[in-house]
Design a protein around this motif. Sequence first.
Motif, PDB file in Angstrom:
ATOM      1  N   GLY A  69       0.815  -1.219   0.000  1.00 10.28           N
ATOM      2  CA  GLY A  69       0.000   0.000   0.000  1.00 10.28           C
ATOM      3  C   GLY A  69       0.847   1.268   0.000  1.00 10.28           C
ATOM      4  N   PRO A  70       1.625   1.519   1.036  1.00 11.14           N
ATOM      5  CA  PRO A  70       2.290   2.821   1.187  1.00 11.14           C
ATOM      6  C   PRO A  70       3.584   2.984   0.380  1.00 11.14           C
ATOM      7  N   GLU A  71       3.999   4.232   0.223  1.00 10.24           N
ATOM      8  CA  GLU A  71       5.184   4.541  -0.573  1.00 10.24           C
ATOM      9  C   GLU A  71       6.494   4.200   0.127  1.00 10.24           C
ATOM     10  N   MET A  72       6.479   4.240   1.480  1.00  8.87           N
ATOM     11  CA  MET A  72       7.754   4.088   2.179  1.00  8.87           C
ATOM     12  C   MET A  72       8.457   2.752   1.877  1.00  8.87           C
ATOM     13  N   PRO A  73       7.784   1.617   2.085  1.00 11.00           N
ATOM     14  CA  PRO A  73       8.479   0.369   1.763  1.00 11.00           C
ATOM     15  C   PRO A  73       8.880   0.279   0.287  1.00 11.00           C
ATOM     16  N   LEU A  74       8.082   0.850  -0.605  1.00 14.16           N
ATOM     17  CA  LEU A  74       8.435   0.815  -2.033  1.00 14.16           C
ATOM     18  C   LEU A  74       9.713   1.602  -2.271  1.00 14.16           C
ATOM     19  N   SER A  75       9.797   2.777  -1.643  1.00 22.35           N
ATOM     20  CA  SER A  75      10.982   3.599  -1.877  1.00 22.35           C
ATOM     21  C   SER A  75      12.198   3.032  -1.140  1.00 22.35           C
ATOM     22  N   LEU A  76      11.959   2.154  -0.158  1.00 20.21           N
ATOM     23  CA  LEU A  76      13.073   1.484   0.521  1.00 20.21           C
ATOM     24  C   LEU A  76      13.498   0.213  -0.221  1.00 20.21           C
ATOM     25  N   GLY A  77      12.762  -0.155  -1.265  1.00 21.47           N
ATOM     26  CA  GLY A  77      13.185  -1.289  -2.096  1.00 21.47           C
ATOM     27  C   GLY A  77      12.584  -2.629  -1.715  1.00 21.47           C
ATOM     28  N   ILE A  78      11.359  -2.624  -1.179  1.00 22.29           N
ATOM     29  CA  ILE A  78      10.747  -3.910  -0.790  1.00 22.29           C
ATOM     30  C   ILE A  78      10.588  -4.840  -2.003  1.00 22.29           C
ATOM     31  N   VAL A  79      10.286  -4.267  -3.159  1.00 18.36           N
ATOM     32  CA  VAL A  79      10.046  -5.099  -4.341  1.00 18.36           C
ATOM     33  C   VAL A  79      11.349  -5.764  -4.796  1.00 18.36           C
ATOM     34  N   ASP A  80      12.425  -4.997  -4.805  1.00 13.33           N
ATOM     35  CA  ASP A  80      13.731  -5.553  -5.194  1.00 13.33           C
ATOM     36  C   ASP A  80      14.119  -6.695  -4.242  1.00 13.33           C
ATOM     37  N   TYR A  81      13.919  -6.447  -2.941  1.00 13.98           N
ATOM     38  CA  TYR A  81      14.298  -7.426  -1.914  1.00 13.98           C
ATOM     39  C   TYR A  81      13.486  -8.720  -2.074  1.00 13.98           C
ATOM     40  N   PHE A  82      12.178  -8.568  -2.278  1.00 10.13           N
ATOM     41  CA  PHE A  82      11.311  -9.743  -2.444  1.00 10.13           C
ATOM     42  C   PHE A  82      11.673 -10.496  -3.730  1.00 10.13           C
ATOM     43  N   GLU A  83      11.908  -9.751  -4.796  1.00 11.46           N
ATOM     44  CA  GLU A  83      12.154 -10.424  -6.079  1.00 11.46           C
ATOM     45  C   GLU A  83      13.461 -11.201  -6.055  1.00 11.46           C
ATOM     46  N   LYS A  84      14.440 -10.654  -5.331  1.00  7.43           N
ATOM     47  CA  LYS A  84      15.703 -11.393  -5.187  1.00  7.43           C
ATOM     48  C   LYS A  84      15.472 -12.746  -4.528  1.00  7.43           C
ATOM     49  N   ARG A  85      14.481 -12.784  -3.651  1.00  6.10           N
ATOM     50  CA  ARG A  85      14.148 -14.037  -2.958  1.00  6.10           C
ATOM     51  C   ARG A  85      13.068 -14.825  -3.680  1.00  6.10           C
ATOM     52  N   ARG A  86      12.767 -14.397  -4.891  1.00  2.88           N
ATOM     53  CA  ARG A  86      11.738 -15.064  -5.717  1.00  2.88           C
ATOM     54  C   ARG A  86      10.358 -15.074  -5.049  1.00  2.88           C
ATOM     55  N   LEU A  87      10.052 -13.997  -4.371  1.00  6.01           N
ATOM     56  CA  LEU A  87       8.728 -13.859  -3.757  1.00  6.01           C
ATOM     57  C   LEU A  87       7.883 -12.947  -4.642  1.00  6.01           C
ATOM     58  N   ASN A  88       6.642 -13.351  -4.860  1.00  2.68           N
ATOM     59  CA  ASN A  88       5.745 -12.635  -5.760  1.00  2.68           C
ATOM     60  C   ASN A  88       5.206 -11.364  -5.081  1.00  2.68           C
ATOM     61  N   ILE A  89       5.450 -10.210  -5.697  1.00  3.57           N
ATOM     62  CA  ILE A  89       5.041  -8.954  -5.053  1.00  3.57           C
ATOM     63  C   ILE A  89       4.540  -7.976  -6.100  1.00  3.57           C
ATOM     64  N   PHE A  90       3.572  -7.146  -5.703  1.00  2.00           N
ATOM     65  CA  PHE A  90       2.979  -6.173  -6.618  1.00  2.00           C
ATOM     66  C   PHE A  90       3.412  -4.764  -6.230  1.00  2.00           C
ATOM     67  N   GLY A  91       4.155  -4.119  -7.148  1.00  2.00           N
ATOM     68  CA  GLY A  91       4.595  -2.750  -6.898  1.00  2.00           C
ATOM     69  C   GLY A  91       5.850  -2.473  -7.708  1.00  2.00           C
ATOM     70  N   PRO A  92       6.251  -1.190  -7.790  1.00  5.45           N
ATOM     71  CA  PRO A  92       7.437  -0.839  -8.558  1.00  5.45           C
ATOM     72  C   PRO A  92       8.734  -1.084  -7.777  1.00  5.45           C
ATOM     73  N   SER A  93       9.826  -1.217  -8.525  1.00  3.50           N
ATOM     74  CA  SER A  93      11.150  -1.334  -7.907  1.00  3.50           C
ATOM     75  C   SER A  93      11.520  -0.013  -7.241  1.00  3.50           C
ATOM     76  N   GLN A  94      12.579  -0.050  -6.443  1.00  2.00           N
ATOM     77  CA  GLN A  94      13.056   1.165  -5.775  1.00  2.00           C
ATOM     78  C   GLN A  94      13.409   2.246  -6.807  1.00  2.00           C
ATOM     79  N   ALA A  95      14.051   1.833  -7.908  1.00  2.00           N
ATOM     80  CA  ALA A  95      14.456   2.819  -8.920  1.00  2.00           C
ATOM     81  C   ALA A  95      13.222   3.448  -9.570  1.00  2.00           C
TER      82      ALA A  95
END
Length: 426
Positions: A69-95
């Motif tokens: 939902g919120p911008e903070m975890p997205l801007s901290l790179g939650i999507v990059d971190y999850f994808e590295k672990r092959r976890l399915n996540i909805f949202g943009p990368s940190q970049a």
Amino acid sequence: MKLLIVGSGGREHALAWKAKRSEYVKELYAAPGNSGIQDVAKCVNIPADDIRQLAAFVEKKGIDLTIVGPEMPLSLGIVDYFEKRRLNIFGPSQAAARIESSKVFAKRFMRKYGIPTASFVTFDRVEDALDFVRGRRERLVIKADGLAGGKGSIIADNEEEAEAAIKKIMVERLWGSAGKKIVIEKYLDGVEASVLAFTDGENVLPLLPVQDYKRAYDDNKGPNTGGMGSVSPHPGVDENLLQEITDTVLLPAIFGLRMEGSPFKGVLYAGLMVQPDRSVKVIEFNCRFGDPETQAFIPLMKSDIIEVILHTIEERLDEAELLWYERKAVTVILASGGYPKKYKKGFEITGLKEAGDMEGIYLFHSGTLKRGRAYITNGGRVLGVTGVGENYNEAFNRAYRAVSMINFEKMMYRTDIGLEFIKGGI
Ligand code: AMP
Ligand code: GLY
């Protein structure tokens, strides 16, 4: 599937409410969630920006999909971190999330890709910024570069106010390191519109346009807030204008982010000014669903949101469609007296059951806490009351009738959400 929603606001309550109705979802979790979300999901006490703990929880529980939902975890790179672990996540990368997390980046990006926006300059030295505003008479908007909870933009009517704003952001550091750099831009007149779209990095699928009411008090007076209400669909954005916005704003932004090496997957939110001549300029981009926009459009959505999200993640959004009920929605935010500045918490909220049982009413909690069987206030924005009806009149009347049944000490809300669209007969 097992689904996790990250966040704790009214937006996340609306998303959870909708996800609960998805045929894909068998188990629903929220982190950390809130006392309203509790009714539809299992809440786990992990903060939204504790990315490692969230990933550990997802691995342990075998969660199939995480929606942020919120911008903070997205801007901290939650999507990059999850994808590295092959976890399915909805949202943009940190970049890609920099489109929201840095206004300097966003403005330069818009200039580079020809996306219409207010003319601007950027500064990283206080003296240069002060020099720039000296002697200027026009109204300017001074913006902190980084995230400031939707409150980092100050409208300055004259040189003195501009100076004070620069000092607040860059010297007093009202929003901390978000104020290391600033953007100063031209003030734009017009009607604001939030146009959000699903995007898989290549295709876009717009949601219903929404009018968001950002100022604290009636008649758009007072300080900016996270949002005091919303109306959907936005009466000022018809199909033609939405198509134009798609062609001149959304698609160029998606193209540009791809060119920059950071394709955007998720929900891109364009905050727009529809100027008196109907031309459109971008005020800001956000990298997520809006709050309280989501509380307004979710009850109007006929399609299964999880299906659209899966299409987005799998980069086949061109095969998805979004269907809507032919209704209107008005969302009124009930806030704690004093918000967005100082306010007290802990007051009992009455009338929730009666209001929630009314026809066409949806209650989305943001700052509430359940104590025994009672709810108490626990934040600045406490509750979103969405009224849905055949037309704006009915939606407005339903929302405000429900609001009149709810009460807590020092309850504050705007009485004019959607009012301008129903002149001639409440
Ligand atoms: P932002 O922090 O960029 O999202 O701006 C917050 C709010 O400030 C917007 O929703 C507008 O209400 C107002 N605002 C920001 N920039 C401008 C502008 N250039 N002209 C007029 N109003 C603006
Ligand atoms: N409603 C404004 C936002 O979500 O940023």
